[in-house]
Motif scaffolding. Sequence first.
Motif, short mmCIF file in Angstrom:
data_model
loop_
_atom_site.label_atom_id
_atom_site.label_comp_id
_atom_site.label_asym_id
_atom_site.label_seq_id
_atom_site.Cartn_x
_atom_site.Cartn_y
_atom_site.Cartn_z
N THR A 1 0.62 -0.71 0.14
CA THR A 1 0.04 0.05 0.69
C THR A 1 0.82 0.99 0.24
OG1 THR A 1 -1.62 -1.26 1.20
CG2 THR A 1 -1.69 1.48 1.20
N GLY B 1 -2.93 4.71 0.95
CA GLY B 1 -3.70 3.59 0.09
C GLY B 1 -3.98 4.51 -0.84
N GLY C 1 2.69 -2.65 4.73
CA GLY C 1 2.44 -1.37 4.46
C GLY C 1 3.47 -1.08 5.82
N ASN D 1 -4.34 -1.84 0.83
CA ASN D 1 -4.49 -2.10 -0.52
C ASN D 1 -4.53 -3.99 -0.30
OD1 ASN D 1 -2.54 -0.12 -2.60
ND2 ASN D 1 -4.59 0.09 -1.61
#
Length: 148
Positions: free
Chosen positions: A57, A61, A90, A101
């Motif tokens: 991600t 986002g 992330g 994601n």
Amino acid sequence: MKARIVYASMTGNDADIADILDEDLQDYGFDVETSEAEFTDASDYLTTDLCIFVTYTYGEGQMTDEIADFYDQLKELDLSGKFFAVMGSGDRVYNDHFCENVFDFEKMFKEVGAKEVTKPVTIENAPGDDDLDLIDNAAKEMAEQLNG
């Protein structure tokens, strides 16, 4: 049982996750094919039993072009009768957007009819020793559910 791992990796973290998972699933007897999202069409999932997507991600986002293109292809499929799992990395500095994601893809796989075989695995940045256990456990759960 045939598994297809597709990954997107900007820093190499998700490539590492995909490689670890690939090896784990092979150890459990899966026939595994792994490829990068930018060189793969989502329709390749139609020829496999277990569909896996590993993604990062970016920032708050946002999906980068390679991820968004694959996502758009995925939402056009009917994956009824298929199984899926999602994983990814992330940065917790983004709080509410950490691994967003990964969950976007989880939702989309469900919308196109695939059945989830394990909860999403989310990892902060590069996979460490504790994260290896998360990936290994997810692979074991996939094997138990699909290989009996």
